[in-house]
Design a protein around this motif. Structure first.
Motif, mmCIF file in Angstrom:
data_model
loop_
_atom_site.group_PDB
_atom_site.id
_atom_site.type_symbol
_atom_site.label_atom_id
_atom_site.label_comp_id
_atom_site.label_asym_id
_atom_site.label_seq_id
_atom_site.Cartn_x
_atom_site.Cartn_y
_atom_site.Cartn_z
ATOM 1 N N PRO A 20 7.184 -2.578 11.380
ATOM 2 C CA PRO A 20 5.721 -2.424 11.461
ATOM 3 C C PRO A 20 5.284 -1.012 11.830
ATOM 4 O O PRO A 20 4.255 -0.538 11.349
ATOM 5 N N SER A 21 6.055 -0.334 12.676
ATOM 6 C CA SER A 21 5.641 1.010 13.090
ATOM 7 C C SER A 21 5.627 1.972 11.914
ATOM 8 O O SER A 21 4.717 2.807 11.792
ATOM 9 N N VAL A 69 5.242 1.042 8.763
ATOM 10 C CA VAL A 69 4.130 0.578 7.924
ATOM 11 C C VAL A 69 2.827 1.201 8.408
ATOM 12 O O VAL A 69 2.035 1.742 7.620
ATOM 13 N N ASN A 70 2.589 1.162 9.700
ATOM 14 C CA ASN A 70 1.367 1.737 10.263
ATOM 15 C C ASN A 70 1.317 3.250 10.062
ATOM 16 O O ASN A 70 0.258 3.812 9.749
ATOM 17 N N LEU A 71 2.442 3.919 10.230
ATOM 18 C CA LEU A 71 2.496 5.364 10.021
ATOM 19 C C LEU A 71 2.060 5.719 8.603
ATOM 20 O O LEU A 71 1.231 6.618 8.387
ATOM 21 N N LEU A 99 0.361 3.873 6.456
ATOM 22 C CA LEU A 99 -1.039 3.511 6.233
ATOM 23 C C LEU A 99 -1.966 4.536 6.881
ATOM 24 O O LEU A 99 -2.996 4.914 6.303
ATOM 25 N N ASP A 100 -1.608 5.013 8.052
ATOM 26 C CA ASP A 100 -2.411 6.039 8.717
ATOM 27 C C ASP A 100 -2.470 7.318 7.884
ATOM 28 O O ASP A 100 -3.479 8.041 7.914
ATOM 29 N N ILE A 109 3.605 -8.034 9.615
ATOM 30 C CA ILE A 109 3.321 -6.938 8.681
ATOM 31 C C ILE A 109 2.273 -7.370 7.665
ATOM 32 O O ILE A 109 1.387 -6.588 7.285
ATOM 33 N N ILE A 124 -0.970 -6.865 9.154
ATOM 34 C CA ILE A 124 -1.325 -5.442 9.175
ATOM 35 C C ILE A 124 -1.870 -5.011 7.816
ATOM 36 O O ILE A 124 -2.906 -4.331 7.729
ATOM 37 N N ARG A 137 -5.621 -3.750 6.888
ATOM 38 C CA ARG A 137 -5.816 -2.373 6.424
ATOM 39 C C ARG A 137 -6.268 -2.314 4.966
ATOM 40 O O ARG A 137 -6.198 -1.262 4.331
#
Length: 550
Positions: free
Chosen positions: A160-161, A163-165, A167-168, A205, A208, A212
């Motif tokens: 997940p981390s 994935v977030n990176l 997406l950010d 995920i 998330i 998003r």
């Protein structure tokens, strides 16, 4: 089908491709375009483009690509090493590689930088990802040769981390790869073979991705088990059932174990069997029952019961996948297995051999005598020493042409690991002992795979291509070496060359980066320089694959 189309066969297009006969190749493509992506046979996944590479004919490759050939289709059982693209790269066929690179760039947006970026994501290399993005921000949506962005790799890893990176940094949450798969579909319809604790990670995920901006369709609502969402979007169900881009809504909902959401889909007219067709070597084959198969595999009793009550057939038809009832039966889930049997499910010899239920096996073979012909195959895969010993001792000798497949079953069985087997007496070491039994009964360890003349690898090659995967199967390096020892002690040629990759078992191990096996094979006399061509030496493989330790 026209008479001209009927006149051409898969052998014609493969022969034309390998000979570089572009005139004939054009005629075949014009008259029978379906042959471009057809496998040679059900047990031989060679396609025309593989033969074009064997012959080294750039123009033939160009014609086949223009007609729809996929340069990334590999050949079972070592698909990654046998794509047209990989074989051209390994053989140093620069012109063909350039043609394929251009096709991948045009049709899939692939680039060398995109490949490097997505590989960093696949490896979990945050430092490289960030460094590359800082220097070239538009890499965020770069794709690999299969049209997949780094987001797909992060999802595959279950991180997940990352994935977030991504997406950010602006990655497209709705990008579809070359097969039309979206990140959300890749997340919620992941492989069933992942460890149990990863399922919850994929669900997280999925949340998330939806949060998003991933399209929240009725498919997404059902896959997430959002009953209210499915109800609210019920007008979309009929269209979703016809959408070939995403997995069937019933299938993914059953896989995720969402009985209430599944109920709404079935009430709206969805077929509980989720039928579809596949093409195998030019033959169309009906398939059904994937929702039930996956629900049984995952142990979702409520879902299994609902599907059966709503008309799902207890005996599924899924190519090379076995029965649905095997999963609860093997895992000792009597409640679900008994329910399946009550609805008419038929067990199989493999399951009975795994559990050691000789009474059920005997009754099954009495009712299905033809399956006795493959009993040894099942017993080897299951590691059942009693059945293997009995069959080898009391049944007629196994014909030579069947022996390679049976030898490979011990290696394949080894890869079952300890997957949900409800048998306290089951011992994974039985697989090694059964391999020894075959060899003691006269099986030749130097027999060749007989699927095709080119894929003529030995069992030792086959073992070398298997890497230890402790996370998924519980393999150990000791087991791997023990199998090699058994084969070599029985006379396996440690320096055997095969035709397809022109390599020895040592070279295959070097290609895989399997240092432990490389060292062992060298200790048993493997020649570090032997190969059928300069590009196929063990050192050449290790260098090309960046295995510096080897």
């Amino acid at each position: 089908m026209s008479s001209e189309e009927q006149a051409y066969t898969i052998l014609d297009i493969c022969s034309a491709a390998e000979k570089g006969d572009t005139a004939l190749l054009k005629n075949v493509i014009a008259a029978a375009p379906h042959l471009v992506r057809q496998d040679t046979a059900a047990n031989d996944e060679h396609q025309a483009i593989h033969h074009a590479v064997y012959g080294g004919h750039t123009e033939a490759v160009r014609l086949l690509l223009a007609a729809g050939a996929d340069p990334l289709n590999g050949i079972y059982p070592h698909r990654e090493a046998t794509t047209a693209y990989a074989m051209a790269q390994d053989r140093g066929m620069t012109d063909i590689v350039e043609v394929i690179d251009a096709w991948l760039s045009e049709h899939r947006g692939a680039s060398s930088a995109g490949q490097q970026f997505t590989e960093a994501a696949e490896a979990g290399d945050y430092d490289t990802l960030i460094r590359m993005l800082d220097g070239q921000p538009d890499l965020i949506n770069a794709t690999d040769v299969r049209g997949r962005t780094a987001l797909f790799k992060a999802i595959d890893r279950g991180t997940p981390s990352m994935v977030n990176l991504l997406l950010d940094r602006g990655t497209a949450v709705d990008h579809r790869d070359a097969n039309g798969e979206s990140p959300l579909a890749a997340c919620l319809f992941h492989s069933w073979k992942v460890p149990e604790d990863q399922y919850a990670v994929y669900t997280a995920i999925g949340g998330i991705l939806i949060g998003r901006g991933a399209p929240y369709t009725v498919w997404a609502a059902a896959a997430m088990g959002d009953v209210e969402g499915v109800h609210r979007k019920r007008d979309e169900i009929e269209e979703a059932l016809q959408d070939a881009n995403d997995p069937h809504p019933v299938t993914v909902t059953a896989f995720r174990g969402h009985a209430e959401a599944l109920h709404l889909l079935l009430d709206a007219g969805a077929d509980p069997d989720a039928p579809y067709t596949i093409n195998v070597a030019g033959e169309t084959i009906d398939q059904w029952g994937q929702p039930l198969w996956l629900a049984c595999n995952r142990g979702h009793h409520e879902v299994v019961e609902l599907l059966l009550k709503r008309g799902a057939r207890a005996n599924v038809a899924l190519y090379a996948s076995g029965s649905a009832v095997q999963w609860p039966y093997q895992a000792g889930n009597r409640r679900t297995a008994d329910l399946m049997f009550l609805y008419g499910a038929v067990g199989d010899p493999l399951s009975y051999c795994l559990i050691g239920d000789m009474a059920a096996l005997s009754e099954h073979l009495a009712a299905h005598p033809d399956e006795g012909k493959s009993l040894l195959w099942s017993a080897l895969l299951a590691g059942n020493e009693t059945v293997v010993e009995h069959t080898l001792t009391h049944e007629p000798p196994v014909p030579k042409e069947q022996q390679f497949t049976l030898l490979s079953q011990a290696i394949r069985g080894w890869r079952i690991g300890n997957l949900k087997i409800n048998n306290e007496n089951w011992d994974r070491r039985s697989l090694q002992r059964n391999l020894e039994r075959l060899l003691d009964h006269g099986f030749n360890p130097n027999l060749r795979n007989n699927r095709t003349s080119r894929a003529d690898f030995t069992i030792l090659h086959h073992l070398a291509a298997k890497t230890c995967n402790a996370a998924a199967y519980g393999h150990t390096e000791e087991e791997m070496i023990n199998f090699a020892r058994v084969l070599i002690d029985a006379g396996a040629d440690v320096n055997a060359l095969e035709t397809q990759l022109m390599s020895t078992p040592l070279a295959w191990a070097a290609r895989q980066g399997n240092g432990t096996l490389v060292r062992y094979l060298l200790s048993r006399g493997a020649d570090p320089d032997l190969a059928g061509s300069a590009w196929a030496t063990p050192m050449a493989w290790a260098e090309r694959k960046n295995h510096e330790d080897i």
